[in-house]
Design a protein around this motif. Structure first.
Motif, PDB file in Angstrom:
ATOM      1  N   VAL A  25       3.651  40.533  51.675  1.00 12.17           N
ATOM      2  CA  VAL A  25       2.946  40.262  50.421  1.00 12.17           C
ATOM      3  C   VAL A  25       3.315  38.889  49.873  1.00 12.17           C
ATOM      4  O   VAL A  25       2.456  38.170  49.366  1.00 12.17           O
ATOM      5  N   SER A  26       4.563  38.510  50.010  1.00 14.31           N
ATOM      6  CA  SER A  26       5.017  37.212  49.495  1.00 14.31           C
ATOM      7  C   SER A  26       4.402  36.037  50.242  1.00 14.31           C
ATOM      8  O   SER A  26       4.242  34.965  49.676  1.00 14.31           O
ATOM      9  N   SER A  27       4.042  36.242  51.502  1.00 18.34           N
ATOM     10  CA  SER A  27       3.532  35.123  52.292  1.00 18.34           C
ATOM     11  C   SER A  27       2.009  35.125  52.442  1.00 18.34           C
ATOM     12  O   SER A  27       1.439  34.126  52.871  1.00 18.34           O
ATOM     13  N   LEU A  28       1.353  36.219  52.079  1.00 18.31           N
ATOM     14  CA  LEU A  28      -0.095  36.309  52.229  1.00 18.31           C
ATOM     15  C   LEU A  28      -0.768  36.163  50.865  1.00 18.31           C
ATOM     16  O   LEU A  28      -1.140  37.137  50.225  1.00 18.31           O
ATOM     17  N   HIS A  29      -0.952  34.946  50.441  1.00 20.47           N
ATOM     18  CA  HIS A  29      -1.435  34.651  49.088  1.00 20.47           C
ATOM     19  C   HIS A  29      -2.916  34.921  48.883  1.00 20.47           C
ATOM     20  O   HIS A  29      -3.389  34.928  47.748  1.00 20.47           O
ATOM     21  N   HIS A  30      -3.666  35.145  49.966  1.00 20.77           N
ATOM     22  CA  HIS A  30      -5.093  35.413  49.850  1.00 20.77           C
ATOM     23  C   HIS A  30      -5.412  36.893  50.090  1.00 20.77           C
ATOM     24  O   HIS A  30      -6.570  37.269  50.225  1.00 20.77           O
ATOM     25  N   ASP A  44       9.823  51.145  45.118  1.00 22.03           N
ATOM     26  CA  ASP A  44       9.355  50.196  44.102  1.00 22.03           C
ATOM     27  C   ASP A  44       9.723  48.754  44.455  1.00 22.03           C
ATOM     28  O   ASP A  44       8.943  47.832  44.219  1.00 22.03           O
ATOM     29  N   ALA A  45      10.891  48.572  45.028  1.00 17.77           N
ATOM     30  CA  ALA A  45      11.369  47.228  45.364  1.00 17.77           C
ATOM     31  C   ALA A  45      10.441  46.522  46.352  1.00 17.77           C
ATOM     32  O   ALA A  45      10.258  45.306  46.278  1.00 17.77           O
ATOM     33  N   GLY A  46       9.848  47.258  47.264  1.00 22.91           N
ATOM     34  CA  GLY A  46       8.951  46.664  48.252  1.00 22.91           C
ATOM     35  C   GLY A  46       7.670  46.129  47.659  1.00 22.91           C
ATOM     36  O   GLY A  46       7.062  45.218  48.207  1.00 22.91           O
ATOM     37  N   LEU A  47       7.257  46.694  46.529  1.00 22.81           N
ATOM     38  CA  LEU A  47       6.035  46.234  45.877  1.00 22.81           C
ATOM     39  C   LEU A  47       6.310  45.239  44.756  1.00 22.81           C
ATOM     40  O   LEU A  47       5.386  44.786  44.089  1.00 22.81           O
ATOM     41  N   GLU A  48       7.560  44.889  44.558  1.00 23.97           N
ATOM     42  CA  GLU A  48       7.940  43.936  43.513  1.00 23.97           C
ATOM     43  C   GLU A  48       7.163  42.625  43.608  1.00 23.97           C
ATOM     44  O   GLU A  48       6.693  42.118  42.594  1.00 23.97           O
ATOM     45  N   PRO A  49       6.987  42.038  44.805  1.00 21.29           N
ATOM     46  CA  PRO A  49       6.217  40.789  44.871  1.00 21.29           C
ATOM     47  C   PRO A  49       4.787  40.954  44.356  1.00 21.29           C
ATOM     48  O   PRO A  49       4.223  40.028  43.778  1.00 21.29           O
ATOM     49  N   CYS A  50       4.196  42.117  44.558  1.00 17.37           N
ATOM     50  CA  CYS A  50       2.840  42.369  44.034  1.00 17.37           C
ATOM     51  C   CYS A  50       2.842  42.306  42.524  1.00 17.37           C
ATOM     52  O   CYS A  50       2.026  41.623  41.914  1.00 17.37           O
ATOM     53  N   SER A  51       3.763  43.018  41.926  1.00 22.40           N
ATOM     54  CA  SER A  51       3.784  43.087  40.470  1.00 22.40           C
ATOM     55  C   SER A  51       4.275  41.791  39.842  1.00 22.40           C
ATOM     56  O   SER A  51       4.027  41.539  38.669  1.00 22.40           O
ATOM     57  N   ALA A  52       4.950  40.959  40.636  1.00 19.34           N
ATOM     58  CA  ALA A  52       5.451  39.682  40.120  1.00 19.34           C
ATOM     59  C   ALA A  52       4.418  38.564  40.247  1.00 19.34           C
ATOM     60  O   ALA A  52       4.705  37.426  39.915  1.00 19.34           O
ATOM     61  N   LEU A  69       7.711  55.891  45.852  1.00 18.46           N
ATOM     62  CA  LEU A  69       7.218  55.058  44.751  1.00 18.46           C
ATOM     63  C   LEU A  69       7.241  55.869  43.460  1.00 18.46           C
ATOM     64  O   LEU A  69       6.930  57.050  43.462  1.00 18.46           O
ATOM     65  N   THR A  70       7.595  55.205  42.373  1.00 18.32           N
ATOM     66  CA  THR A  70       7.688  55.885  41.090  1.00 18.32           C
ATOM     67  C   THR A  70       6.604  55.398  40.136  1.00 18.32           C
ATOM     68  O   THR A  70       5.880  54.445  40.426  1.00 18.32           O
ATOM     69  N   ASP A  71       6.536  56.047  38.995  1.00 17.84           N
ATOM     70  CA  ASP A  71       5.592  55.628  37.959  1.00 17.84           C
ATOM     71  C   ASP A  71       5.857  54.195  37.514  1.00 17.84           C
ATOM     72  O   ASP A  71       4.934  53.479  37.140  1.00 17.84           O
ATOM     73  N   GLN A  72       7.113  53.776  37.569  1.00 19.17           N
ATOM     74  CA  GLN A  72       7.462  52.407  37.174  1.00 19.17           C
ATOM     75  C   GLN A  72       6.746  51.391  38.060  1.00 19.17           C
ATOM     76  O   GLN A  72       6.310  50.345  37.585  1.00 19.17           O
ATOM     77  N   ALA A  73       6.625  51.687  39.337  1.00 15.19           N
ATOM     78  CA  ALA A  73       5.919  50.776  40.249  1.00 15.19           C
ATOM     79  C   ALA A  73       4.448  50.691  39.872  1.00 15.19           C
ATOM     80  O   ALA A  73       3.862  49.604  39.888  1.00 15.19           O
ATOM     81  N   LEU A  74       3.860  51.814  39.520  1.00 13.35           N
ATOM     82  CA  LEU A  74       2.441  51.819  39.149  1.00 13.35           C
ATOM     83  C   LEU A  74       2.197  51.009  37.885  1.00 13.35           C
ATOM     84  O   LEU A  74       1.228  50.253  37.797  1.00 13.35           O
ATOM     85  N   VAL A  75       3.085  51.148  36.921  1.00 20.91           N
ATOM     86  CA  VAL A  75       2.958  50.376  35.681  1.00 20.91           C
ATOM     87  C   VAL A  75       3.084  48.885  35.977  1.00 20.91           C
ATOM     88  O   VAL A  75       2.294  48.070  35.504  1.00 20.91           O
ATOM     89  N   ALA A  76       4.069  48.520  36.798  1.00 17.22           N
ATOM     90  CA  ALA A  76       4.280  47.112  37.147  1.00 17.22           C
ATOM     91  C   ALA A  76       3.083  46.552  37.910  1.00 17.22           C
ATOM     92  O   ALA A  76       2.663  45.418  37.674  1.00 17.22           O
ATOM     93  N   LEU A  77       2.521  47.344  38.818  1.00 19.49           N
ATOM     94  CA  LEU A  77       1.341  46.897  39.562  1.00 19.49           C
ATOM     95  C   LEU A  77       0.160  46.673  38.627  1.00 19.49           C
ATOM     96  O   LEU A  77      -0.590  45.716  38.771  1.00 19.49           O
ATOM     97  N   GLY A  78       0.001  47.564  37.676  1.00 20.88           N
ATOM     98  CA  GLY A  78      -1.081  47.420  36.705  1.00 20.88           C
ATOM     99  C   GLY A  78      -0.976  46.153  35.891  1.00 20.88           C
ATOM    100  O   GLY A  78      -1.974  45.511  35.549  1.00 20.88           O
ATOM    101  N   ARG A  79       0.237  45.758  35.601  1.00 23.82           N
ATOM    102  CA  ARG A  79       0.460  44.528  34.824  1.00 23.82           C
ATOM    103  C   ARG A  79       0.337  43.277  35.669  1.00 23.82           C
ATOM    104  O   ARG A  79      -0.171  42.259  35.218  1.00 23.82           O
ATOM    105  N   GLY A  80       0.829  43.339  36.893  1.00 22.31           N
ATOM    106  CA  GLY A  80       0.881  42.142  37.731  1.00 22.31           C
ATOM    107  C   GLY A  80      -0.333  41.905  38.603  1.00 22.31           C
ATOM    108  O   GLY A  80      -0.593  40.784  39.016  1.00 22.31           O
ATOM    109  N   CYS A  81      -1.079  42.960  38.903  1.00 22.09           N
ATOM    110  CA  CYS A  81      -2.246  42.843  39.795  1.00 22.09           C
ATOM    111  C   CYS A  81      -3.506  43.090  38.966  1.00 22.09           C
ATOM    112  O   CYS A  81      -4.138  44.141  39.063  1.00 22.09           O
ATOM    113  N   THR A  82      -3.869  42.113  38.199  1.00 19.01           N
ATOM    114  CA  THR A  82      -4.959  42.268  37.240  1.00 19.01           C
ATOM    115  C   THR A  82      -6.338  42.370  37.887  1.00 19.01           C
ATOM    116  O   THR A  82      -7.291  42.784  37.234  1.00 19.01           O
ATOM    117  N   ALA A  83      -6.464  42.005  39.163  1.00 16.88           N
ATOM    118  CA  ALA A  83      -7.758  42.075  39.840  1.00 16.88           C
ATOM    119  C   ALA A  83      -7.988  43.421  40.528  1.00 16.88           C
ATOM    120  O   ALA A  83      -9.063  43.660  41.063  1.00 16.88           O
TER     121      ALA A  83
END
Length: 85
Positions: A25-30, A44-52, A69-83
């Motif tokens: 995820v960190s290297s595939l910007h498109h 959750d740690a594995g999806l951190e780059p998505c939410s960041a 994966l926990t609810d915390q990951a879903l919340v972070a994804l919702g905030r960081g992956c706006t598309a």
């Protein structure tokens, strides 16, 4: 390198975990579509780059059958992956 890759399907790749997914995820910007369904080692740690913001172009994400994966990951994804659709 496949840095312009837009779709990555790792469906049922149970061996994939945090380090592998985060590195991709960190290297595939498109990246627009990511399917990690069945990645039983993914936390959750594995999806951190998505939410960041590393996956700002991500519109589809399949995280079914990822029991660590926990609810915390879903919340972070919702905030960081706006598309995401």
């Amino acid at each position: 390198h496949c840095t312009s890759l837009q779709t990555l399907l790792l469906y049922a790749a149970s061996g994939f975990g945090d380090v592998g997914v985060a590195a991709l995820v960190s290297s595939l910007h498109h990246l627009e579509i990511l399917d990690v369904c069945g990645a039983g080692r993914l936390t959750d740690a594995g999806l951190e780059p998505c939410s960041a913001g590393s996956a700002s172009s991500l519109v589809k994400l399949n995280i079914g059958w990822c029991p660590k994966l926990t609810d915390q990951a879903l919340v972070a994804l919702g905030r960081g992956c706006t598309a995401l659709q």
